[in-house]
Scaffold this motif. Structure first.
Motif, short mmCIF file in Angstrom:
data_model
loop_
_atom_site.label_atom_id
_atom_site.label_comp_id
_atom_site.label_asym_id
_atom_site.label_seq_id
_atom_site.Cartn_x
_atom_site.Cartn_y
_atom_site.Cartn_z
N VAL A 274 -7.47 -11.60 -10.00
CA VAL A 274 -6.52 -11.22 -8.94
C VAL A 274 -5.39 -12.24 -8.86
N LEU A 275 -5.72 -13.52 -8.95
CA LEU A 275 -4.67 -14.55 -8.86
C LEU A 275 -3.73 -14.47 -10.07
N ALA A 276 -4.27 -14.08 -11.21
CA ALA A 276 -3.41 -13.94 -12.39
C ALA A 276 -2.49 -12.73 -12.23
N GLY A 277 -2.99 -11.67 -11.62
CA GLY A 277 -2.20 -10.44 -11.46
C GLY A 277 -1.22 -10.50 -10.31
N VAL A 278 -1.54 -11.29 -9.29
CA VAL A 278 -0.67 -11.42 -8.11
C VAL A 278 -0.43 -12.92 -7.88
N PRO A 279 0.60 -13.48 -8.52
CA PRO A 279 0.77 -14.93 -8.45
C PRO A 279 0.96 -15.48 -7.03
N SER A 280 1.46 -14.66 -6.10
CA SER A 280 1.67 -15.18 -4.74
C SER A 280 0.39 -15.11 -3.89
N ASP A 306 -4.55 -3.64 6.36
CA ASP A 306 -5.13 -2.30 6.61
C ASP A 306 -4.67 -1.29 5.56
N LEU A 307 -3.39 -1.37 5.16
CA LEU A 307 -2.90 -0.43 4.14
C LEU A 307 -3.51 -0.74 2.78
N LEU A 308 -3.71 -2.01 2.53
CA LEU A 308 -4.35 -2.40 1.27
C LEU A 308 -5.75 -1.79 1.17
N LEU A 309 -6.48 -1.85 2.27
CA LEU A 309 -7.84 -1.31 2.28
C LEU A 309 -7.85 0.20 2.05
N VAL A 310 -6.86 0.88 2.64
CA VAL A 310 -6.78 2.33 2.47
C VAL A 310 -6.54 2.66 0.99
N ARG A 311 -5.63 1.92 0.38
CA ARG A 311 -5.33 2.17 -1.05
C ARG A 311 -6.57 1.88 -1.91
N ALA A 368 -8.35 -4.83 -11.16
CA ALA A 368 -7.17 -4.04 -11.54
C ALA A 368 -6.69 -3.21 -10.36
N ALA A 369 -7.63 -2.66 -9.59
CA ALA A 369 -7.25 -1.84 -8.43
C ALA A 369 -6.55 -2.68 -7.37
N VAL A 370 -7.03 -3.90 -7.16
CA VAL A 370 -6.41 -4.78 -6.15
C VAL A 370 -4.99 -5.12 -6.58
N VAL A 371 -4.84 -5.50 -7.83
CA VAL A 371 -3.51 -5.90 -8.33
C VAL A 371 -2.54 -4.72 -8.20
N GLU A 372 -3.00 -3.55 -8.60
CA GLU A 372 -2.14 -2.37 -8.53
C GLU A 372 -1.78 -2.02 -7.08
N ALA A 373 -2.76 -2.10 -6.18
CA ALA A 373 -2.51 -1.75 -4.77
C ALA A 373 -1.51 -2.73 -4.14
N VAL A 374 -1.67 -4.02 -4.43
CA VAL A 374 -0.75 -5.01 -3.84
C VAL A 374 0.65 -4.78 -4.38
N ARG A 375 0.78 -4.51 -5.68
CA ARG A 375 2.11 -4.27 -6.27
C ARG A 375 2.75 -3.05 -5.63
N ALA A 376 1.95 -2.00 -5.45
CA ALA A 376 2.50 -0.76 -4.88
C ALA A 376 2.97 -0.99 -3.45
N LEU A 377 2.22 -1.77 -2.69
CA LEU A 377 2.60 -2.01 -1.30
C LEU A 377 3.82 -2.92 -1.20
N ARG A 378 4.05 -3.70 -2.24
CA ARG A 378 5.20 -4.61 -2.22
C ARG A 378 6.46 -3.95 -2.78
N ALA A 379 6.27 -2.83 -3.53
CA ALA A 379 7.41 -2.19 -4.18
C ALA A 379 8.38 -1.68 -3.11
N PRO A 380 9.70 -1.83 -3.33
CA PRO A 380 10.65 -1.34 -2.33
C PRO A 380 10.53 0.18 -2.19
N VAL A 381 10.60 0.67 -0.96
CA VAL A 381 10.51 2.10 -0.72
C VAL A 381 11.83 2.73 -1.16
N PRO A 382 11.79 3.81 -2.04
CA PRO A 382 13.05 4.42 -2.48
C PRO A 382 13.80 5.02 -1.30
#
Ligand SMILES: Cc1ncc(COP(=O)(O)O)c(C=O)c1O
Length: 383
Positions: A274-280, A306-311, A368-382
């Motif tokens: 997780v630390l490798a996938g999400v450096p912050s 809470d949103l992370l847990l849902v994802r 992999a699921a944690v890394v993907e969920a954190v990235r998705a939650l951080r992605a700017p909303v279009p």
């Protein structure tokens, strides 16, 4: 489904289910009945008491069965406080206690008790040097958990109990609910007067636990009635649950040395991935043996927990937040705040706790699921 919430509860293991079955069926007597059916049930309760005592290095008479860890904590705090007589005294707890201790201590302040809450460092550890100055002539009880249910940090309980003995007349209680089966527990080596256990964290049934009460400790019962448990906890014994606790505690203690290194390797792997996938990301809690081997906890700055847990739930990964959800709003965890994390970071807490059935393949998929969920939650909303 990848279950990474073993600190919340565990599945009842087969050996425990098998041991409980007769108490749900043929041995259904009331242990207080003098007839053969009652005596058979009494024998089961006595055997379970021996098992729990052996898992703790205690005497059988020092074990009081309760309706779980919360009730055992309540009995310890209220029981000791009320046994002191009419005049309210002083209590000491740590800032990272489970609510069963914290809320009970706060409730006692309504009855006039003074309360000191000990701070923790950035790893969630109580500093024994902070305890001596907090102790007073009228301190009746110090309660510091053996290991944190939120970040797994192991507390220096033997040292804290020694400081308490040397500087006061207070009794020492530790909540070992998360620690059983994860670190060796010996009440004499720890030097504690009272110790809380719960069955459902160690593959036993829910709604049953125990309080170790060192011989000679005065305790006011909180459930009064027929005088069961040597008058310390009335009510017809939960015989199937008690049988389950006895077997679960025995197996937890017996398997600790072999199972914990395996679980620690899994958690170290999860942390690294997780630390490798999400450096912050921050890995919260203590390092190495300062943390229970089954805990991998994180804080993700600016990610709503809470949103992370849902994802994660949608991805089939069942974990929990370092946040408590009250009346629809997510409050940052009192533990992460006490560890000095800013609220925006503490609100992004994630607790993954592995168990005896967790595999390395599950850890890789969960990471992999944690890394993907954190990235998705951080992605700017279009727009
Ligand atoms: C440290 C700690 N104490 C007490 C409890 C409460 O135990 P129970 O659920 O058996 O009431 C828990 C479980 O959530 C816990 O983790």
């Amino acid at each position: 489904m990848i279950y990474l919430d073993h600190a919340a509860t565990t599945r009842v293991r087969a050996e425990v289910r098998r041991a409980m079955a007769p108490a749900l069926d043929s041995v259904f007597g009331n242990p207080s009945s003098a007839h053969a059916g009652g005596r058979a049930a009494r024998a089961l309760v006595d055997a379970a008491r021996d098992q729990v005592a052996a898992a703790l290095g205690a005497r059988a008479r020092e074990i009081v069965f309760t309706g779980g860890g919360s009730e055992a904590d309540n009995l310890a705090l209220r029981g000791v406080a009320q046994a002191q007589g009419e005049r309210p005294g002083h209590l000491v707890v740590s800032a990272i206690e489970h609510e069963a201790v914290l809320e009970t201590a706060r409730a006692l302040t309504d009855a006039g008790w003074a309360l000191t809450v000990l701070p923790v460092d950035g790893a969630g550890r109580v500093d024994p040097a902070a305890l001596a100055p907090a102790l007073r002539k009228d301190t009746a009880l110090v309660s510091v958990m053996l290991a944190s249910n939120e970040v797994g940090t192991v507390q220096p309980v033997a040292e804290l109990a020694r400081v308490t003995r040397e500087h006061s007349r207070a009794l020492f209680h530790t909540d070992a609910t998360q620690a059983l089966g994860k670190v060796p527990i010996d009440v004499a080596a720890l030097g504690v007067d009272l110790l809380t256990l719960s069955a459902h964290k160690v593959y036993g049934p829910k709604g049953v636990g125990a309080l170790y009460v060192r011989r000679g400790v005065a305790l006011r019962p909180q459930v009064t009635g027929g005088g069961q448990e040597r008058t310390r906890r009335s009510g017809t014994e939960n015989v199937p649950g008690i049988v389950g606790l006895g077997v679960a505690a025995t197996l937890a203690a017996a398997e600790q040395a072999s199972e914990q290194p395996r679980q620690r390797a899994l958690c170290d792997r999860l942390r690294a991935l997780v630390l490798a996938g999400v450096p912050s990301a921050l890995a919260t809690g203590a390092e190495g043996a300062g943390r229970l081997g089954n805990f991998a906890t994180f804080a993700f700055p600016d990610v709503p927990g809470d949103l992370l847990l849902v994802r994660l739930d949608q991805a089939g990964v069942l974990a929990s937040a370092g946040s408590a959800c009250a009346s629809g709003s997510v409050a940052p965890s009192h533990v992460l705040l006490a560890m000095g994390l800013p609220p925006t970071v503490a609100a992004g807490g994630l607790r993954c706790t592995v168990g005896r059935e967790t595999t390395e393949a599950e850890i890789d998929r969960a990471a992999a699921a944690v890394v993907e969920a954190v990235r998705a939650l951080r992605a700017p909303v279009p727009a």
